[in-house]
Structures are given as C-alpha cells and as structure tokens.
Design an enzyme around this catalytic site. Structure first.
Site, short mmCIF file in Angstrom:
data_model
loop_
_atom_site.label_atom_id
_atom_site.label_comp_id
_atom_site.label_asym_id
_atom_site.label_seq_id
_atom_site.Cartn_x
_atom_site.Cartn_y
_atom_site.Cartn_z
N ALA A 1 -15.85 -7.08 6.61
CA ALA A 1 -15.54 -5.85 5.86
C ALA A 1 -15.20 -6.26 4.43
O ALA A 1 -14.79 -7.40 4.18
CB ALA A 1 -14.36 -5.13 6.49
N VAL B 1 -8.08 -8.29 8.51
CA VAL B 1 -9.18 -9.27 8.57
C VAL B 1 -8.63 -10.66 8.87
O VAL B 1 -7.47 -10.95 8.59
CB VAL B 1 -9.99 -9.31 7.24
CG1 VAL B 1 -10.86 -8.09 7.09
CG2 VAL B 1 -9.08 -9.50 6.05
N GLN C 1 -12.60 3.48 -4.45
CA GLN C 1 -12.99 2.26 -3.75
C GLN C 1 -14.31 2.50 -3.04
O GLN C 1 -14.74 3.63 -2.83
CB GLN C 1 -11.95 1.89 -2.68
CG GLN C 1 -10.68 1.29 -3.23
CD GLN C 1 -9.81 0.69 -2.12
OE1 GLN C 1 -9.92 1.07 -0.95
NE2 GLN C 1 -8.94 -0.23 -2.48
N TRP D 1 0.84 -1.20 0.00
CA TRP D 1 0.00 0.00 0.00
C TRP D 1 0.88 1.25 0.00
O TRP D 1 0.62 2.19 0.75
CB TRP D 1 -0.93 0.00 1.22
CG TRP D 1 -2.11 -0.92 1.08
CD1 TRP D 1 -3.26 -0.64 0.41
CD2 TRP D 1 -2.25 -2.23 1.65
NE1 TRP D 1 -4.11 -1.72 0.51
CE2 TRP D 1 -3.53 -2.70 1.27
CE3 TRP D 1 -1.43 -3.06 2.43
CZ2 TRP D 1 -4.01 -3.95 1.64
CZ3 TRP D 1 -1.91 -4.30 2.80
CH2 TRP D 1 -3.19 -4.74 2.40
N ARG E 1 -2.28 5.53 -4.81
CA ARG E 1 -1.18 4.56 -4.69
C ARG E 1 0.02 5.03 -5.50
O ARG E 1 -0.15 5.64 -6.56
CB ARG E 1 -1.60 3.18 -5.22
CG ARG E 1 -2.80 2.58 -4.53
CD ARG E 1 -2.45 1.45 -3.58
NE ARG E 1 -3.66 1.12 -2.82
CZ ARG E 1 -4.30 -0.03 -2.91
NH1 ARG E 1 -3.83 -1.00 -3.66
NH2 ARG E 1 -5.39 -0.23 -2.19
N HIS F 1 -6.37 3.28 0.81
CA HIS F 1 -7.62 2.52 0.72
C HIS F 1 -8.69 3.23 1.56
O HIS F 1 -8.39 4.16 2.32
CB HIS F 1 -7.44 1.06 1.15
CG HIS F 1 -6.68 0.86 2.43
ND1 HIS F 1 -6.38 -0.38 2.94
CD2 HIS F 1 -6.16 1.73 3.33
CE1 HIS F 1 -5.72 -0.25 4.07
NE2 HIS F 1 -5.56 1.01 4.33
N1 PHE Z 1 -8.42 -2.30 1.81
C1 PHE Z 1 -8.18 -3.44 0.97
C2 PHE Z 1 -7.42 -2.98 -0.27
O1 PHE Z 1 -7.34 -1.82 -0.51
C3 PHE Z 1 -9.47 -4.12 0.57
C4 PHE Z 1 -10.16 -4.78 1.73
C5 PHE Z 1 -11.09 -4.07 2.46
C6 PHE Z 1 -9.86 -6.07 2.06
C7 PHE Z 1 -11.73 -4.67 3.51
C8 PHE Z 1 -10.49 -6.69 3.13
C9 PHE Z 1 -11.43 -5.98 3.84
O2 PHE Z 1 -6.86 -3.77 -0.99
#
Ligand code: PHE
Length: 336
Positions: A304, A250, A207, A153, A193, A167
């Site tokens: 999520a 997660v 997103q 990221w 990014r 994100h």
């Molecule tokens: N934030 C993650 C991404 O940008 C996506 C994601 C969100 C994955 C929530 C799991 C739960 O790649």
C-alpha cells in the site's frame, strides 16, 4: 384602386421620413388614418370594385394601412425615445465585457494526471467517505484506542464519535469489503488533520491511496511501481531511494524519497540541503490488516502507499506555500 393604394403608401412614407418634430405626428395620423383621412377615402371606393376582386383588394388595403401604422409607430419611437437613449449613453457598438472562463483547480488537474498514470498501469479508481468511523480510520488499521500513533493523525471529531478522516487508508478496508484479491486500486480524496497551518501544512489536503493485493507480491513490486509512477510525473531522470519508516498498518514500512530535481542531489533550499525529497509513505500490508480485510495472509500479500497530492503538485509546479492552493486567489489560480 391598386395604383392609388400604392401611391398613397409611397406618399405617406416619404412624408413620414421628413417629419422632425414629434408634434407633427398627430397631424400626419389625422391626415392619413383619420375618419376623413386619405386612406379612408380610398377605402370608400372598395364598394365599387367588382365583387370577384374585392377580397384581394380588401387585403391589399389592409396591408397598406398596417404598413403605414407600423412606420408611424417606428417614427414615434425614434423621435420620442431616441433622445432618451442618447442621454443614457448606451453605446450599442461597444464590445461586451469579458467574464473569463474558469478552469479546473491545479490540484484537480494534477490528480487527474495521477489517475491517468495509475489507470494505464491497470489500477482501478475507488472512493470512500470523508467522514469516517474510528474503526475504519484507526482500529482496523492496527491503531487501537490509546495507541500513541493516534497522536500523529489527530483530527476533528464530529457528533457520534465520527471523525474527519486523517488519511485515505480506510478506503483500503472499505474497498476490500466489496472485492476479492487480486486487486489493484487507488483511492484519491480529501483528508483532514488538526494542524497549525504553515507553508507546508494545512488542516485539509489531498491524498491518493494505493493498494495492490495478489499472490507473491513483494517489496520489489512496490518499489518498481512507485519508481515508474514518479518517472512518469517528473521525467525519466528521476532517482529514488527507500528508507524504513513506521506506519502501524504496514510491515515493513517504507518512505520513498526522490533525488532533488533542482540541485541534482548536492543540496539546496528546496530540499533543505538534504539532496533528497520525501515523496510518499508505503509498505507491505500488515498481516493483521489483511485479516481485517477478509484476506488470508498465508495465501496473499500486498503493498500500500499514500501519496500527498498537494506536496507532489507543489513540487511539480515549484510552489512554495500550500496555503496558495486553498486561498481562492485568482492571481494564483490563473497561472494554471
Ligand atoms: N496513511 C499514511 C499517512 O497518511 C500513508 C501511508 C499509506 C503509509 C499507505 C503507508 C501505506 O501518512
């Protein structure tokens, strides 16, 4: 006197009509409006009019005078400016130029569709800042400093250790500062990014985060919610599969794939011969992240997900290059 005034006006207007040269206008003016002119001589009779009729007659005389003056001015404009207008080639009956009406960008249109679907399922829409702290973008999401996941990221840092969010996941935490479970929310928005730009990657894109927290939330709720969403966008024939994937915030983490709609799963150039298309990241909210939100993981659980709006929109409209969206090229935009 009344008759004489009316007669005079008629005569003046007819005479004016016949004038073709601007030089003749001066004679006309002297002849009618001058000190020894026709109108003046009629006006001289005003003193012989009975006193009681004088005001009415006075104003009639004045009206006649103004009428002649106005017509004279109009004629002047026609004779003097008319040729000029003709020379500047203004065609007053030519239709105006159509400037065209704009419309919402295809990404915004698609985002509105996504929001409508989730709102119909009882989700609330929230927003968060595009400039974030490291704490919210990384630390509280279980990505401490020096964690290798920060590489995935990488982003643009701004003054004061702030960064452009990579994100929409930090909005999960920000929203929970103000809410208590049960919650069902989505957080759409722009993310950034540090990418080398190509057909599939941009340095900024959109997103839509999703977060559900309640008692007894399981992976089954996650899968059915996302399957229902994808069916509402791409049609009831949609088939999905879930694969394990690692996201630090997660546990377990899952990627949801959709069977390729173009080839029906047999493999084509759109799905790169895989038969499946990667649609989104998701998972059960990590107990540490729940604690960081002020939620007791012993009482509550949640899931999520993060939808890549650009990617979904491109698939929806069969667009093969993400860079079209940000080109500002009207040949692209006018198709939506
Ligand atoms: N934030 C993650 C991404 O940008 C996506 C994601 C969100 C994955 C929530 C799991 C739960 O790649």
């Amino acid at each position: 006197m009344r008759d004489e005034l009316e007669q005079l006006k008629k005569q003046a207007l007819t005479e004016l009509e016949q004038i073709k040269q601007p030089e003749q206008l001066k004679d006309f003016e002297i002849n009618y409006l001058g000190r020894k002119g026709k109108l003046t001589s009629v006006l001289k009779q005003l003193k012989d009019v009975p006193k009681i009729d004088r005001p009415a007659m006075g104003s009639l005389a004045n009206e006649t005078k103004q009428g002649i003056i106005q017509s004279l001015e109009l004629k002047k404009t026609q004779l003097v400016q008319g040729p000029k207008l003709a020379m500047s080639a203004i065609e007053a009956t030519w239709p105006g130029r159509d400037f065209g009406l704009g419309h919402l960008h295809p990404i915004t249109q698609f985002l509105n569709k996504v929001q409508d679907i989730f709102m119909s399922m009882g989700f609330e829409v929230v927003e968060g800042p595009e400039v974030e702290t490291q704490k919210f973008n990384f630390d509280l999401l279980n990505i401490p400093k020096n964690h290798p996941a920060r590489d995935a990221w990488d982003t643009f840092y701004v003054e004061g250790g702030l960064l452009m969010r990579t994100h929409t996941s930090p909005v999960q935490l920000r929203a929970m500062k103000k809410s208590k479970p049960p919650v069902r929310l989505i957080a759409p928005g722009r993310v950034f990014r540090n990418e080398a730009t190509d057909a599939g990657h941009e340095t900024n894109f959109y997103q839509c985060e999703g977060l559900v927290i309640d008692k007894c939330i399981t992976v089954a709720n996650l899968i059915s919610t996302l399957e229902s969403f994808l069916k509402q966008v791409f049609g009831q024939n949609v088939k999905i599969r879930v694969r394990p994937e690692y996201y630090p915030f997660v546990e377990p983490g899952l990627d949801v794939d959709m069977q390729c709609l173009i080839c029906g799963g047999s493999g084509c150039s759109v799905c790169k011969q895989r038969g499946w298309l990667e649609m989104l990241g998701s998972g059960m909210v990590h107990p540490t992240v729940l604690k960081n939100m002020g939620v007791d993981p012993a009482k509550y659980s949640g899931f999520a997900f993060g939808l890549g709006i650009d990617r979904l929109m491109m698939l929806y409209h069969s667009i093969n290059d993400i860079r079209f969206s940000y080109s500002g090229d009207s040949r692209f935009l006018e198709q939506f």
